[in-house]
Write a protein that holds these residues in place. Sequence first.
Motif, short mmCIF file in Angstrom:
data_model
loop_
_atom_site.label_atom_id
_atom_site.label_comp_id
_atom_site.label_asym_id
_atom_site.label_seq_id
_atom_site.Cartn_x
_atom_site.Cartn_y
_atom_site.Cartn_z
N CYS A 170 -79.84 -32.38 47.56
CA CYS A 170 -79.24 -30.94 47.36
C CYS A 170 -79.27 -30.06 48.30
O CYS A 170 -80.52 -29.93 48.56
N PRO A 171 -78.29 -29.46 48.77
CA PRO A 171 -78.50 -28.34 49.89
C PRO A 171 -79.17 -26.79 49.29
O PRO A 171 -79.50 -26.36 49.94
N PRO A 199 -78.93 -33.89 40.06
CA PRO A 199 -79.51 -33.75 38.55
C PRO A 199 -80.46 -32.55 38.25
O PRO A 199 -80.50 -32.18 37.24
N ARG A 200 -81.01 -31.78 39.15
CA ARG A 200 -81.83 -30.59 39.02
C ARG A 200 -81.17 -29.43 38.75
O ARG A 200 -81.19 -28.63 37.44
N CYS A 201 -80.00 -28.94 39.45
CA CYS A 201 -79.11 -27.76 39.07
C CYS A 201 -77.85 -28.28 38.50
O CYS A 201 -77.13 -27.14 38.12
N HIS A 202 -77.46 -29.28 38.37
CA HIS A 202 -75.99 -29.92 37.94
C HIS A 202 -74.96 -29.24 38.61
O HIS A 202 -74.08 -28.89 37.85
N GLU A 203 -75.05 -29.00 39.88
CA GLU A 203 -74.06 -28.64 40.44
C GLU A 203 -73.32 -29.85 41.34
O GLU A 203 -73.88 -30.76 41.61
N ILE A 236 -85.16 -37.48 34.78
CA ILE A 236 -84.43 -36.35 35.07
C ILE A 236 -85.49 -35.07 35.42
O ILE A 236 -86.43 -34.85 34.62
N PRO A 237 -85.17 -34.44 36.50
CA PRO A 237 -86.07 -33.41 37.02
C PRO A 237 -86.06 -32.27 36.38
O PRO A 237 -84.95 -31.88 35.54
#
Length: 284
Positions: A170-171, A199-203, A236-237
């Motif tokens: 993820c960037p 999976p962390r920010c759902h973007e 899931i983080p």
Amino acid sequence: MALNNNGGSAVSANRYDMNVAQQSAAQSAASIALAQETTMTVISTPLRQQQQQQRSNSSEISASDEDGSWIDWFTSLRGNEFFCEVDEDYIQDDFNLTGLSVLVPYYDYALDMILDVEMPQEDSLNEEQQEIVESAAEMLYGLIHARYIVTSRGMHAMYEKYRIASFGRCPRVFCQGQPVLPVGMSDLPRNYTVNVFCPRCHELFFPKSTRQANVDGAYFGTTFPHLYLMTHPEIIPARPSQSYAPRVYGFKIHSSSLYYRAKDDPELAERNRQRRSRRLEGRK
């Protein structure tokens, strides 16, 4: 007579000396030729060995190419790193391919190409048809792949890639390099290219590689990353505990500022744009 004898002796001696000189010259020439031949042999021997080694290596490469399957070749191409290898027994089960024949042209030929089935001589294709079949085989494999990765075996294969971040990270700064999962925006081909889901920010984000960004999103489907996380909730983080707050000279921008209101109100944003345009025209 004595003089003649001495003259004859001198001529014989001269002839003997000439014979000795000629023999010495011949021996020297033979020695030089032998040395040159030996030198050429010494030089050419490593060259022959190198050529033989190259032939052996090329033979091994050709043999490995012939022994490799179409699936191995396809998944090893640059840009196809997101794909896993679908088990052939899964592809050979007609139930798993239900409905794909109406989406893929030259379906039977494409399926035979994926499974490395030799084409009968009477069914040989011309060059243009061969290119169409190759493109159809890539599409068919991609659509099969989208179905395979939501099975238990497929999820395990994708987990191995996710574990080593083969799909990228993820960037977002506060996601701290969280590995991402591939996802499509549509289950039908030729609509959207593949994206990656964090999976962390759902973007959603574009893949880092331009080659990977050109892959059809339908080859991964809209379901995989979410079903994968629901099946394995232990991985899931946690959501990021921090968020970025814009500041001007160290002060946070108030929520009532045009900085925020313009984003939420399109009409206000348009009025601000027109106001800026009038100011620029007044300066001219």
